[in-house]
Design a protein around this motif. Structure first.
Motif, mmCIF file in Angstrom:
data_model
loop_
_atom_site.group_PDB
_atom_site.id
_atom_site.type_symbol
_atom_site.label_atom_id
_atom_site.label_comp_id
_atom_site.label_asym_id
_atom_site.label_seq_id
_atom_site.Cartn_x
_atom_site.Cartn_y
_atom_site.Cartn_z
ATOM 1 N N GLN A 121 2.784 0.461 2.545
ATOM 2 C CA GLN A 121 1.465 1.042 2.779
ATOM 3 C C GLN A 121 1.332 2.372 2.060
ATOM 4 N N LEU A 122 2.426 3.138 2.068
ATOM 5 C CA LEU A 122 2.389 4.416 1.371
ATOM 6 C C LEU A 122 2.144 4.192 -0.118
ATOM 7 N N ARG A 123 2.757 3.149 -0.645
ATOM 8 C CA ARG A 123 2.568 2.845 -2.060
ATOM 9 C C ARG A 123 1.100 2.551 -2.356
ATOM 10 N N GLN A 124 0.393 1.996 -1.346
ATOM 11 C CA GLN A 124 -1.047 1.750 -1.505
ATOM 12 C C GLN A 124 -1.814 3.073 -1.574
ATOM 13 N N VAL A 125 -1.371 4.017 -0.775
ATOM 14 C CA VAL A 125 -2.086 5.284 -0.662
ATOM 15 C C VAL A 125 -1.790 6.194 -1.856
ATOM 16 N N LEU A 126 -0.561 6.067 -2.345
ATOM 17 C CA LEU A 126 -0.056 6.989 -3.356
ATOM 18 C C LEU A 126 -0.973 7.225 -4.553
ATOM 19 N N PRO A 127 -1.519 6.147 -5.169
ATOM 20 C CA PRO A 127 -2.382 6.380 -6.335
ATOM 21 C C PRO A 127 -3.556 7.300 -6.027
ATOM 22 N N THR A 128 -4.152 7.129 -4.848
ATOM 23 C CA THR A 128 -5.262 7.997 -4.464
ATOM 24 C C THR A 128 -4.832 9.461 -4.450
ATOM 25 N N LEU A 129 -3.638 9.690 -3.894
ATOM 26 C CA LEU A 129 -3.149 11.060 -3.813
ATOM 27 C C LEU A 129 -2.859 11.616 -5.200
ATOM 28 N N THR A 130 -2.053 10.886 -5.975
ATOM 29 C CA THR A 130 -1.635 11.441 -7.268
ATOM 30 C C THR A 130 -2.815 11.594 -8.219
ATOM 31 N N LYS A 131 -3.790 10.693 -8.084
ATOM 32 C CA LYS A 131 -4.954 10.808 -8.950
ATOM 33 C C LYS A 131 -5.662 12.141 -8.710
ATOM 34 N N LYS A 132 -5.803 12.450 -7.436
ATOM 35 C CA LYS A 132 -6.438 13.728 -7.079
ATOM 36 C C LYS A 132 -5.590 14.910 -7.525
ATOM 37 N N TRP A 133 -4.279 14.773 -7.320
ATOM 38 C CA TRP A 133 -3.394 15.895 -7.616
ATOM 39 C C TRP A 133 -3.322 16.203 -9.105
ATOM 40 N N THR A 134 -3.275 15.143 -9.898
ATOM 41 C CA THR A 134 -3.135 15.387 -11.331
ATOM 42 C C THR A 134 -4.480 15.484 -12.021
ATOM 43 N N GLY A 135 -5.544 15.056 -11.335
ATOM 44 C CA GLY A 135 -6.859 14.972 -11.946
ATOM 45 C C GLY A 135 -7.473 16.309 -12.277
ATOM 46 N N GLU A 136 -7.017 17.360 -11.616
ATOM 47 C CA GLU A 136 -7.676 18.631 -11.860
ATOM 48 C C GLU A 136 -6.809 19.628 -12.615
ATOM 49 N N MET A 178 -0.087 6.602 13.405
ATOM 50 C CA MET A 178 0.848 7.687 13.668
ATOM 51 C C MET A 178 2.126 7.531 12.837
ATOM 52 N N HIS A 179 2.632 6.304 12.771
ATOM 53 C CA HIS A 179 3.819 6.055 11.960
ATOM 54 C C HIS A 179 3.558 6.406 10.509
ATOM 55 N N LEU A 180 2.418 5.950 10.027
ATOM 56 C CA LEU A 180 2.105 6.169 8.626
ATOM 57 C C LEU A 180 1.941 7.653 8.322
ATOM 58 N N SER A 181 1.219 8.360 9.186
ATOM 59 C CA SER A 181 1.012 9.776 8.865
ATOM 60 C C SER A 181 2.314 10.563 8.994
ATOM 61 N N ASN A 182 3.187 10.167 9.934
ATOM 62 C CA ASN A 182 4.495 10.823 10.013
ATOM 63 C C ASN A 182 5.314 10.576 8.760
ATOM 64 N N PHE A 183 5.239 9.351 8.283
ATOM 65 C CA PHE A 183 6.018 9.020 7.099
ATOM 66 C C PHE A 183 5.505 9.779 5.885
ATOM 67 N N ILE A 184 4.195 9.850 5.763
ATOM 68 C CA ILE A 184 3.616 10.611 4.659
ATOM 69 C C ILE A 184 4.035 12.075 4.768
ATOM 70 N N GLU A 185 4.098 12.550 5.996
ATOM 71 C CA GLU A 185 4.486 13.952 6.184
ATOM 72 C C GLU A 185 5.911 14.193 5.672
ATOM 73 N N THR A 186 6.863 13.302 6.012
ATOM 74 C CA THR A 186 8.226 13.540 5.531
ATOM 75 C C THR A 186 8.318 13.412 4.017
ATOM 76 N N GLN A 187 7.518 12.536 3.429
ATOM 77 C CA GLN A 187 7.585 12.361 1.983
ATOM 78 C C GLN A 187 6.997 13.556 1.241
ATOM 79 N N PHE A 188 5.908 14.085 1.759
ATOM 80 C CA PHE A 188 5.191 15.131 1.027
ATOM 81 C C PHE A 188 5.120 16.437 1.803
#
Lengths: 168, 149
Positions: free
Chosen positions: B134-149, B46-56
């Motif tokens: 932890q977000l930094r761990q997740v970030l590459p997965t997100l940006t790869k998808k976002w910029t990949g297409e 829950m903490h992680l998903s809330n944090f991701i929500e505020t960032q993105f």
């Protein structure tokens, strides 16, 4: 027997006047109090919150400062809320910018884009801002980053509410 | 964006920008010896998903967590999610979970598995740092998808 004997009539009218006056003052005093209330208000610090950032450790490069407003009350619900700000010095002036992107509200980072290391960067839609918070034209944001009210006290940075950017 | 009506209105107006859905998958384990671990990973997720929500906030819609207990068949659940979430018009769908078993399940979208870290004994400052890491761990997965297409 003294000369100025109080007659029964006088005694009653004094008593009634006294009680009536007391009751009237009960309603009038609060009204007066409310009328002059702004004058009685203490000169406070407003809603400034202490941050762990020391003023003399600041440089011209923005750093992220996290702070928490403890016991923020929202109705009956009390909570601690965390906030961030990008703080830097310009000459002697401390400047604090809000990290909330003006496009859709993501969190911006200083130097988050490798190609533009001296700009704020929003990872969501590649929005960029100059150091003073002004949005780079041609990127999605439609306005400059908000500014925090800043106060220095005991060598620490205190932050208040946000205002529209005054540096641009 | 959170899954509430105010944010949904923003979503309808800004559909072109909000193209990502984040679905937290939350396991509640009711076996007595797992209770503590289960609550701990709930907090973490829950903490992680809330944090991701505020960032993105401006690009992501974060759903309320999809909760299941230990006997739930993940294959079945994944199939149902795959079928239903495809109907939403999000370009990217990410699942976020601390439950390792999801890595073997086929889903529509990207599965992000992150091992749970017990946050409850940490002070606020440390907790924040851990979540950011932890977000930094997740970030590459997100940006790869976002910029990949």
């Amino acid at each position: 027997m003294s000369k100025n004997r109080v007659s029964r009539r006088q005694f009653l009218s004094y008593t009634i006047m006294g009680v009536g006056g007391f009751m009237a003052s009960g309603t009038i005093m609060p009204m007066l109090r409310f009328a002059v209330d702004p004058v009685l208000q203490k000169e406070g610090e407003g809603d400034f919150t202490a941050t762990p950032q020391k003023v003399d450790e600041l440089t011209e490069t923005p750093v992220r400062v996290d702070y928490t407003i403890v016991d923020r009350e929202d109705g009956w619900y009390k909570s601690d809320e965390s906030y961030s700000a990008w703080v830097y010095k310009e000459g002697d002036k401390v400047i604090a910018l809000s990290p909330v992107c003006k496009h859709l509200g993501c969190t911006v980072n200083w130097g988050g884009d490798k190609n533009h290391p001296d700009q704020f960067f929003c990872p969501c839609h590649d929005g960029r801002y100059y150091k003073n918070g002004d949005n780079v034209k041609g990127t999605p944001p439609i306005g400059p980053l908000d500014e925090y009210l800043v106060m220095e006290k005991d060598g620490y940075v205190y932050l208040g509410g946000t205002t529209p950017n005054t540096l641009v | 964006m959170n899954w509430n009506s105010k944010d949904l209105d923003t979503y309808f107006q800004q559909k072109e920008y909000i193209d990502t859905l984040l679905v937290p998958l939350l396991k509640i384990d009711t076996t007595p010896e797992q209770l503590k671990a289960s609550t701990s990973s709930t907090e973490f997720l829950m903490h992680l998903s809330n944090f991701i929500e505020t960032q993105f906030k401006g690009r992501m819609m974060v759903m309320p967590p999809f909760t299941y207990t230990q006997s739930t068949s993940l294959n079945e659940m994944g199939e149902v999610l795959q079928k239903d979430l495809q109907q939403l018009e999000f370009k990217h769908i990410f699942y976020l979970t601390t439950d390792r078993e999801w890595t073997d399940v086929e889903t529509y979208g990207e599965m992000i598995w992150i091992p749970s870290i017990p946050l409850e004994s940490m002070d606020k400052q440390l907790r924040q740092t851990i979540i950011e890491d932890q977000l930094r761990q997740v970030l590459p997965t997100l940006t790869k998808k976002w910029t990949g297409e």
